[in-house]
Design a protein around this motif. Structure first.
Motif, PDB file in Angstrom:
ATOM      1  N   GLU A 138      64.066 132.809  34.678  1.00 57.61           N
ATOM      2  CA  GLU A 138      62.483 132.324  35.614  1.00 57.61           C
ATOM      3  C   GLU A 138      61.540 133.121  34.599  1.00 57.61           C
ATOM      4  O   GLU A 138      60.175 132.991  34.843  1.00 57.61           O
ATOM      5  CB  GLU A 138      62.524 132.944  37.126  1.00 57.61           C
ATOM      6  CG  GLU A 138      63.505 132.236  38.156  1.00 57.61           C
ATOM      7  CD  GLU A 138      63.556 133.251  39.031  1.00 57.61           C
ATOM      8  OE1 GLU A 138      63.126 135.028  38.893  1.00 57.61           O
ATOM      9  OE2 GLU A 138      64.266 132.738  39.811  1.00 57.61           O
ATOM     10  N   GLN A 139      62.176 133.902  33.578  1.00 57.83           N
ATOM     11  CA  GLN A 139      61.388 134.629  32.024  1.00 57.83           C
ATOM     12  C   GLN A 139      60.852 133.819  32.022  1.00 57.83           C
ATOM     13  O   GLN A 139      61.004 132.401  31.216  1.00 57.83           O
ATOM     14  CB  GLN A 139      61.691 135.744  31.629  1.00 57.83           C
ATOM     15  CG  GLN A 139      62.995 136.591  32.493  1.00 57.83           C
ATOM     16  CD  GLN A 139      62.399 137.455  33.456  1.00 57.83           C
ATOM     17  OE1 GLN A 139      60.893 137.655  32.969  1.00 57.83           O
ATOM     18  NE2 GLN A 139      62.352 136.887  35.100  1.00 57.83           N
ATOM     19  N   PRO A 140      59.629 133.641  31.466  1.00 57.70           N
ATOM     20  CA  PRO A 140      58.446 133.124  30.228  1.00 57.70           C
ATOM     21  C   PRO A 140      58.960 132.858  28.660  1.00 57.70           C
ATOM     22  O   PRO A 140      59.896 133.455  28.686  1.00 57.70           O
ATOM     23  CB  PRO A 140      57.043 134.476  29.472  1.00 57.70           C
ATOM     24  CG  PRO A 140      56.975 135.554  31.215  1.00 57.70           C
ATOM     25  CD  PRO A 140      59.057 135.794  31.835  1.00 57.70           C
ATOM     26  N   SER A 146      45.656 136.447  26.529  1.00 58.85           N
ATOM     27  CA  SER A 146      45.747 136.014  27.427  1.00 58.85           C
ATOM     28  C   SER A 146      45.118 134.833  27.970  1.00 58.85           C
ATOM     29  O   SER A 146      44.128 135.219  27.714  1.00 58.85           O
ATOM     30  CB  SER A 146      46.322 137.472  27.956  1.00 58.85           C
ATOM     31  OG  SER A 146      46.619 137.481  29.563  1.00 58.85           O
ATOM     32  N   LYS A 174      46.824 130.866  30.211  1.00 57.69           N
ATOM     33  CA  LYS A 174      47.560 129.685  29.910  1.00 57.69           C
ATOM     34  C   LYS A 174      49.154 129.890  29.892  1.00 57.69           C
ATOM     35  O   LYS A 174      49.656 129.972  30.041  1.00 57.69           O
ATOM     36  CB  LYS A 174      46.706 128.396  31.192  1.00 57.69           C
ATOM     37  CG  LYS A 174      48.027 127.746  32.201  1.00 57.69           C
ATOM     38  CD  LYS A 174      47.156 126.189  31.868  1.00 57.69           C
ATOM     39  CE  LYS A 174      48.786 126.087  32.852  1.00 57.69           C
ATOM     40  NZ  LYS A 174      47.818 124.443  33.224  1.00 57.69           N
ATOM     41  N   ASP A 214      54.617 130.219  27.805  1.00 55.42           N
ATOM     42  CA  ASP A 214      54.085 129.839  28.626  1.00 55.42           C
ATOM     43  C   ASP A 214      53.999 130.267  30.171  1.00 55.42           C
ATOM     44  O   ASP A 214      54.402 130.234  31.599  1.00 55.42           O
ATOM     45  CB  ASP A 214      54.916 128.437  29.168  1.00 55.42           C
ATOM     46  CG  ASP A 214      56.029 129.044  29.980  1.00 55.42           C
ATOM     47  OD1 ASP A 214      56.882 130.389  29.103  1.00 55.42           O
ATOM     48  OD2 ASP A 214      57.820 128.412  29.781  1.00 55.42           O
ATOM     49  N   ALA A 215      53.589 131.296  29.749  1.00 57.93           N
ATOM     50  CA  ALA A 215      52.516 132.337  30.495  1.00 57.93           C
ATOM     51  C   ALA A 215      51.517 133.433  30.808  1.00 57.93           C
ATOM     52  O   ALA A 215      51.431 133.516  29.239  1.00 57.93           O
ATOM     53  CB  ALA A 215      53.909 133.591  31.476  1.00 57.93           C
ATOM     54  N   GLN A 216      50.205 132.991  31.318  1.00 54.55           N
ATOM     55  CA  GLN A 216      50.022 134.474  31.154  1.00 54.55           C
ATOM     56  C   GLN A 216      50.495 136.252  30.739  1.00 54.55           C
ATOM     57  O   GLN A 216      51.132 136.802  32.192  1.00 54.55           O
ATOM     58  CB  GLN A 216      48.503 134.339  32.337  1.00 54.55           C
ATOM     59  CG  GLN A 216      47.123 135.406  32.126  1.00 54.55           C
ATOM     60  CD  GLN A 216      45.939 135.082  33.156  1.00 54.55           C
ATOM     61  OE1 GLN A 216      46.594 134.222  33.840  1.00 54.55           O
ATOM     62  NE2 GLN A 216      45.367 135.786  33.142  1.00 54.55           N
ATOM     63  N   LEU A 217      50.277 136.366  30.162  1.00 53.21           N
ATOM     64  CA  LEU A 217      50.447 138.447  29.577  1.00 53.21           C
ATOM     65  C   LEU A 217      49.467 139.366  29.905  1.00 53.21           C
ATOM     66  O   LEU A 217      48.487 138.817  29.023  1.00 53.21           O
ATOM     67  CB  LEU A 217      51.484 138.088  28.660  1.00 53.21           C
ATOM     68  CG  LEU A 217      52.686 136.986  28.683  1.00 53.21           C
ATOM     69  CD1 LEU A 217      52.977 136.925  27.283  1.00 53.21           C
ATOM     70  CD2 LEU A 217      53.886 136.837  29.990  1.00 53.21           C
TER      71      LEU A 217
END
Length: 375
Positions: free
Chosen positions: A144-146, A209, A211, A167-170
């Motif tokens: 489930e992690q980026p 940072s 999407k 693939d994530a907003q960090l």
């Protein structure tokens, strides 16, 4: 309470007290020196092995007081002298009992000790990579992690200075570790999942940072590729280097889960995974003795033992169907290991002594005296 019951209780208490005394007894090694000068590169384990049959008992040799922070600090050039206090062997530093009170030297906390500083428990160079670069995590959590999608560079591999896409907003400016999936571990008897090996490939910092976030690689331990996972860095990853050896306390035997190097066998100073962790009560500093199941001897129709190398298919069949035709030999001692990093259901152990090669599925139990093994 009748007299017989009282006698049984008294006998049990006497046996328990005797066990405690025996557990604390230090057995000096044959030919031990009366003094020793600490050299650069020495470890507390090595120094104690000069004096003791069981080096893992060095806290008793140094008369360590667990209430004193870092009581075992000694340095290259210190002269150690063996004395006897109340009949028990103790080491003194430059003629002053090594109890942590006679001299105080400050050293940085929470990081690897420099070579010219205090003597560590074991050679930290052997375990530093495993303290900082290897983890065992829940496989579902890891999934489930980026994830690394790609990089600005068209290359499939990314190195220091490259920018990679996640693939994530960090959080902006946050630092992460980029991990490669390794092996997935399972309990060999129950098939219970014990975790997923995660190997640190690089570190990076979020510079944009959104999407799809941008991360600039700050360091590399191996090349980074698409599909690798981002995990928060372990700030306390080096703290496991500070511990006191103690006998492992488990109600059931542990086992060697895997050899880190993926070799068939491991030897002295090799690192292995074991199949127990914090959920089982394992802590850094736990010492295990390593055993392998003894051979099963088959008895032939004449009542004679048949060596394993000479067994026929019929002998093996009889061994399976008739317990009267087999005799289980005692487990064979292979060495000792020291746990230095612990995860939820698995741990890292450093093999510190071997008499025979160590393999996956070898049993791990609380250590016993070398004297009791007749060595």
């Amino acid at each position: 309470m009748d007299r017989t019951m009282k006698r049984l209780i008294l006998l049990a208490l006497m046996t328990f007290n005797c066990t405690l005394v025996c557990a604390d007894t230090l057995t000096l090694k044959a030919g031990y020196p009366e003094s020793y000068v600490v050299k650069k590169g020495d470890t507390l384990w090595d120094i104690s092995a000069t004096f003791l049959s069981d080096p893992w008992k060095w806290p008793s040799l140094w008369n360590v007081n667990p209430q004193i922070a870092n009581p075992h600090l000694i340095y290259p050039g210190d002269q150690l002298t063996l004395v006897f206090i109340d009949g028990q062997p103790r080491l003194q530093i430059n003629g002053v009992a090594a109890q942590g009170k006679a001299r105080v030297r400050k050293s940085p906390e929470g990081r690897i000790i420099a070579k010219n500083n205090a003597v560590p428990v074991v050679d930290l160079a052997l375990i530093e990579n495993y303290l900082t670069q290897h983890r065992v995590v829940d496989s579902l959590w890891l999934a489930e992690q980026p994830m690394v999608l790609a990089g600005e560079s068209p290359s499939r591999h990314h190195v220091v200075g490259d920018i990679i896409y996640i693939d994530a907003q960090l959080p902006l400016n946050q630092k992460y570790g980029i991990y490669e999936r390794g092996r997935e571990f399972f309990n060999t008897e129950t098939a219970e999942p014990l975790g997923q090996e995660a190997i640190l490939a690089a570190t990076g910092q979020v510079i944009d940072s959104g999407k799809v976030s941008k991360v600039r690689l700050l360091s590399n331990f191996r090349e980074t590729k698409a599909g690798f996972k981002l995990l928060p860095l372990e700030d306390d990853s080096l703290m496991s280097a500070y511990f006191m050896p103690k006998a492992a306390q488990l109600t059931t035997p542990a086992a060697v889960l895997a050899i880190e190097s993926m070799q068939r066998e491991a030897g002295k100073l090799n690192v292995v995974y074991i199949d127990k962790g914090t959920q089982d009560g394992v802590e850094p500093g736990a010492v295990f003795s390593i055993y392998r199941d003894g051979e099963v001897i088959v008895i032939d129709n004449k009542g004679l033992p048949v060596p394993a190398t000479e067994r026929t298919a019929y002998d093996n069949l009889m061994a399976l169907v008739s317990s009267d035709r087999t005799v289980q030999m005692p487990d064979v001692y292979h060495g000792q290991l020291l746990v230095f990093k612990v995860f939820d259901k698995a741990s890292f152990g450093l093999i510190l002594s071997t008499e025979r090669p160590v393999r996956v599925d070898d049993k791990l139990v609380a250590p016993e005296s070398l004297v009791l093994r007749g060595q």
